[in-house]
Design a protein around this motif. Structure first.
Motif, PDB file in Angstrom:
ATOM      1  N   ALA A  25       5.943  59.783 -56.407  1.00 36.85           N
ATOM      2  CA  ALA A  25       6.016  60.508 -57.681  1.00 36.85           C
ATOM      3  C   ALA A  25       6.645  59.639 -58.768  1.00 36.85           C
ATOM      4  N   GLY A  26       7.659  58.873 -58.399  1.00 42.85           N
ATOM      5  CA  GLY A  26       8.317  57.982 -59.361  1.00 42.85           C
ATOM      6  C   GLY A  26       7.364  56.904 -59.855  1.00 42.85           C
ATOM      7  N   LEU A  27       6.594  56.334 -58.939  1.00 41.06           N
ATOM      8  CA  LEU A  27       5.629  55.298 -59.331  1.00 41.06           C
ATOM      9  C   LEU A  27       4.550  55.892 -60.234  1.00 41.06           C
ATOM     10  N   ALA A  28       4.101  57.110 -59.898  1.00 40.55           N
ATOM     11  CA  ALA A  28       3.088  57.762 -60.735  1.00 40.55           C
ATOM     12  C   ALA A  28       3.652  57.987 -62.136  1.00 40.55           C
ATOM     13  N   LYS A  29       4.922  58.363 -62.182  1.00 37.86           N
ATOM     14  CA  LYS A  29       5.573  58.616 -63.471  1.00 37.86           C
ATOM     15  C   LYS A  29       5.638  57.377 -64.352  1.00 37.86           C
ATOM     16  N   ARG A  33      -1.019  53.792 -60.174  1.00 40.21           N
ATOM     17  CA  ARG A  33      -1.991  54.596 -59.419  1.00 40.21           C
ATOM     18  C   ARG A  33      -1.579  54.546 -57.948  1.00 40.21           C
ATOM     19  N   VAL A  34      -1.300  55.726 -57.390  1.00 41.49           N
ATOM     20  CA  VAL A  34      -0.674  55.765 -56.062  1.00 41.49           C
ATOM     21  C   VAL A  34      -1.483  56.602 -55.064  1.00 41.49           C
ATOM     22  N   LEU A  35      -1.615  56.080 -53.860  1.00 39.20           N
ATOM     23  CA  LEU A  35      -2.116  56.858 -52.714  1.00 39.20           C
ATOM     24  C   LEU A  35      -0.989  56.992 -51.709  1.00 39.20           C
ATOM     25  N   MET A  36      -0.684  58.220 -51.315  1.00 40.30           N
ATOM     26  CA  MET A  36       0.333  58.474 -50.297  1.00 40.30           C
ATOM     27  C   MET A  36      -0.390  58.852 -49.004  1.00 40.30           C
ATOM     28  N   VAL A  37      -0.111  58.117 -47.937  1.00 42.66           N
ATOM     29  CA  VAL A  37      -0.737  58.383 -46.641  1.00 42.66           C
ATOM     30  C   VAL A  37       0.314  58.969 -45.698  1.00 42.66           C
ATOM     31  N   ASP A  38       0.042  60.156 -45.184  1.00 42.94           N
ATOM     32  CA  ASP A  38       0.957  60.786 -44.239  1.00 42.94           C
ATOM     33  C   ASP A  38       0.517  60.421 -42.821  1.00 42.94           C
ATOM     34  N   LEU A  39       1.368  59.692 -42.107  1.00 38.59           N
ATOM     35  CA  LEU A  39       1.016  59.309 -40.726  1.00 38.59           C
ATOM     36  C   LEU A  39       1.852  60.072 -39.708  1.00 38.59           C
ATOM     37  N   GLU A 114     -11.143  49.571 -48.128  1.00 46.79           N
ATOM     38  CA  GLU A 114     -12.214  50.125 -48.969  1.00 46.79           C
ATOM     39  C   GLU A 114     -11.722  50.715 -50.286  1.00 46.79           C
ATOM     40  N   VAL A 115     -10.453  51.142 -50.308  1.00 51.36           N
ATOM     41  CA  VAL A 115      -9.963  51.815 -51.531  1.00 51.36           C
ATOM     42  C   VAL A 115      -8.889  51.002 -52.262  1.00 51.36           C
ATOM     43  N   ALA A 116      -8.626  49.799 -51.761  1.00 47.81           N
ATOM     44  CA  ALA A 116      -7.503  49.014 -52.284  1.00 47.81           C
ATOM     45  C   ALA A 116      -7.616  48.745 -53.782  1.00 47.81           C
ATOM     46  N   ASP A 117      -8.847  48.672 -54.302  1.00 46.30           N
ATOM     47  CA  ASP A 117      -8.986  48.376 -55.735  1.00 46.30           C
ATOM     48  C   ASP A 117      -8.823  49.622 -56.606  1.00 46.30           C
ATOM     49  N   GLN A 118      -8.690  50.780 -55.981  1.00 43.35           N
ATOM     50  CA  GLN A 118      -8.526  52.015 -56.770  1.00 43.35           C
ATOM     51  C   GLN A 118      -7.057  52.357 -57.032  1.00 43.35           C
ATOM     52  N   PHE A 119      -6.142  51.624 -56.367  1.00 39.79           N
ATOM     53  CA  PHE A 119      -4.719  51.975 -56.463  1.00 39.79           C
ATOM     54  C   PHE A 119      -3.861  50.735 -56.739  1.00 39.79           C
ATOM     55  N   ASP A 120      -2.665  50.996 -57.298  1.00 41.07           N
ATOM     56  CA  ASP A 120      -1.679  49.919 -57.439  1.00 41.07           C
ATOM     57  C   ASP A 120      -0.745  49.901 -56.225  1.00 41.07           C
ATOM     58  N   PHE A 121      -0.421  51.095 -55.733  1.00 33.48           N
ATOM     59  CA  PHE A 121       0.472  51.221 -54.584  1.00 33.48           C
ATOM     60  C   PHE A 121      -0.118  52.181 -53.560  1.00 33.48           C
ATOM     61  N   ILE A 122      -0.013  51.791 -52.299  1.00 27.12           N
ATOM     62  CA  ILE A 122      -0.318  52.727 -51.214  1.00 27.12           C
ATOM     63  C   ILE A 122       0.949  52.833 -50.371  1.00 27.12           C
ATOM     64  N   LEU A 123       1.453  54.052 -50.211  1.00 32.13           N
ATOM     65  CA  LEU A 123       2.687  54.279 -49.451  1.00 32.13           C
ATOM     66  C   LEU A 123       2.358  55.066 -48.196  1.00 32.13           C
ATOM     67  N   PHE A 242      15.419  57.940 -57.745  1.00 38.43           N
ATOM     68  CA  PHE A 242      14.101  57.561 -57.216  1.00 38.43           C
ATOM     69  C   PHE A 242      13.204  56.956 -58.299  1.00 38.43           C
ATOM     70  N   VAL A 243      13.329  57.416 -59.539  1.00 35.94           N
ATOM     71  CA  VAL A 243      12.546  56.793 -60.608  1.00 35.94           C
ATOM     72  C   VAL A 243      13.049  55.355 -60.837  1.00 35.94           C
ATOM     73  N   ALA A 244      14.372  55.170 -60.760  1.00 33.12           N
ATOM     74  CA  ALA A 244      14.919  53.809 -60.873  1.00 33.12           C
ATOM     75  C   ALA A 244      14.414  52.948 -59.715  1.00 33.12           C
ATOM     76  N   PHE A 245      14.334  53.535 -58.538  1.00 39.19           N
ATOM     77  CA  PHE A 245      13.830  52.795 -57.379  1.00 39.19           C
ATOM     78  C   PHE A 245      12.360  52.406 -57.585  1.00 39.19           C
ATOM     79  N   ALA A 246      11.579  53.326 -58.160  1.00 39.67           N
ATOM     80  CA  ALA A 246      10.170  53.016 -58.444  1.00 39.67           C
ATOM     81  C   ALA A 246      10.082  51.806 -59.376  1.00 39.67           C
ATOM     82  N   GLN A 247      10.957  51.795 -60.387  1.00 36.99           N
ATOM     83  CA  GLN A 247      10.941  50.657 -61.314  1.00 36.99           C
ATOM     84  C   GLN A 247      11.341  49.359 -60.599  1.00 36.99           C
TER      85      GLN A 247
END
Ligand code: ADP
Ligand code: MG
Length: 256
Positions: A25-29, A33-39, A114-123, A242-247
């Motif tokens: 959420a901080g990175l999106a803010k 462009r972020v994808l969050m993957v729940d494993l 396959e989706v790496a070019d659609q996002f800046d961060f994948i978590l 967390f926003v500071a951490f995103a930065q």
């Protein structure tokens, strides 16, 4: 191309999921462009991102078994501002089903390419184990973020994780490195926490993130509203951290 990070620590309850959703959420803010993957089959990061794990049509399980692509299975969370590839109990079965298949530890890596070019961060939010699921996360990632509480056994608990990361680095994923240790649920009034924090810095130096996440009840309340703290209460101390951490993460990846 997206930078891919696993949030891992084989201990449960150390703040992995809280870190994953709030960093997302901080990175999106800050415009990423972020994808969050729940494993994690518990699906806490999914629910905590406003996606109902019980009514998902497709999940990370389908992606790992190659019956769906990430573009088919991920959904955009309007409230949170990032994409979610969710998990639910079904994922627990993947552990067993993957034993039989080829490239079983590289399934997530292949799908993410396959989706790496659609996002800046994948978590990637990892389960509290060093299982095949976590291995898929580690094989797919450029780096590992390790949330930890500054408690007496904190350093000891790191040894297994560091050894696993070394093995994955040597055998499966030469890109993998520990990006950093994140001090979470920190309470500066507790002397022991300050001491362990100092120990961490002298042991791991620049690998310890500058940002410290305080213990903050708003971060613990947010999941029951299906939101990361950063969205639920943006002005709470934990959310600001967390926003500071995103930065800090955005700055760090420019140096990688
Ligand atoms: P994990 O994913 O490692 O099991 P969680 O992120 O689910 O850990 O956190 C465990 C518990 O601690 C949750 O109830 C969460 O709300 C709470 N928690 C996490 N970080 C904080 C924090 N900084 N302040 C207060 N509570 C926190
Ligand atoms: Mg978790």
């Amino acid at each position: 191309m997206a930078k891919i990070f696993c949030v891992a620590n084989q201990k449960g309850g150390v703040g992995k999921t809280t870190t994953t959703v709030n960093l997302a959420a901080g990175l999106a803010k800050v415009g990423q462009r972020v994808l969050m993957v729940d494993l994690d089959p518990q699906g806490n990061a999914t629910m905590g991102s406003g996606v109902d794990k019980r009514s998902m049509a497709l999940s990370v399980y389908d992606v790992l078994l190659e019956s769906a692509s990430i573009n088919e299975a991920a959904v955009f969370s309007d409230k949170c501002g990032y994409h979610v590839l969710g998990a639910n109990r079904e994922l627990a079965g993947a552990e067993v089903e993957l034993v039989e298949v080829e490239r079983r530890e590289k399934r997530l890596k292949t799908a993410l390419a396959e989706v790496a070019d659609q996002f800046d961060f994948i978590l990637i939010d990892c389960p509290p184990s060093l299982s095949m699921l976590t291995l898929n996360g580690l094989c797919a990632a450029h780096g590992v973020i390790v949330p930890m509480q500054c408690e007496y056994f904190a350093l000891e608990g790191l040894t297994d994780l560091v050894n696993t990361i070394k093995q994955v680095h040597a055998n499966l994923n030469p890109d993998l490195a520990i990006i950093g240790l994140l001090r979470v649920m920190f309470d500066p009034r507790i002397t022991l926490q300050q001491q362990v924090s100092e120990q961490l810095k002298s042991h791991f130096g620049g690998k310890v993130f500058d940002t410290v996440i305080p213990r903050n009840v708003r971060l613990a309340e947010a999941p029951s509203y299906g939101l990361p703290g950063v969205i639920f209460d943006p002005s709470a101390r934990g959310s600001l951290a967390f926003v500071a951490f995103a930065q800090e993460m955005v700055e760090r990846i420019q140096k990688l």
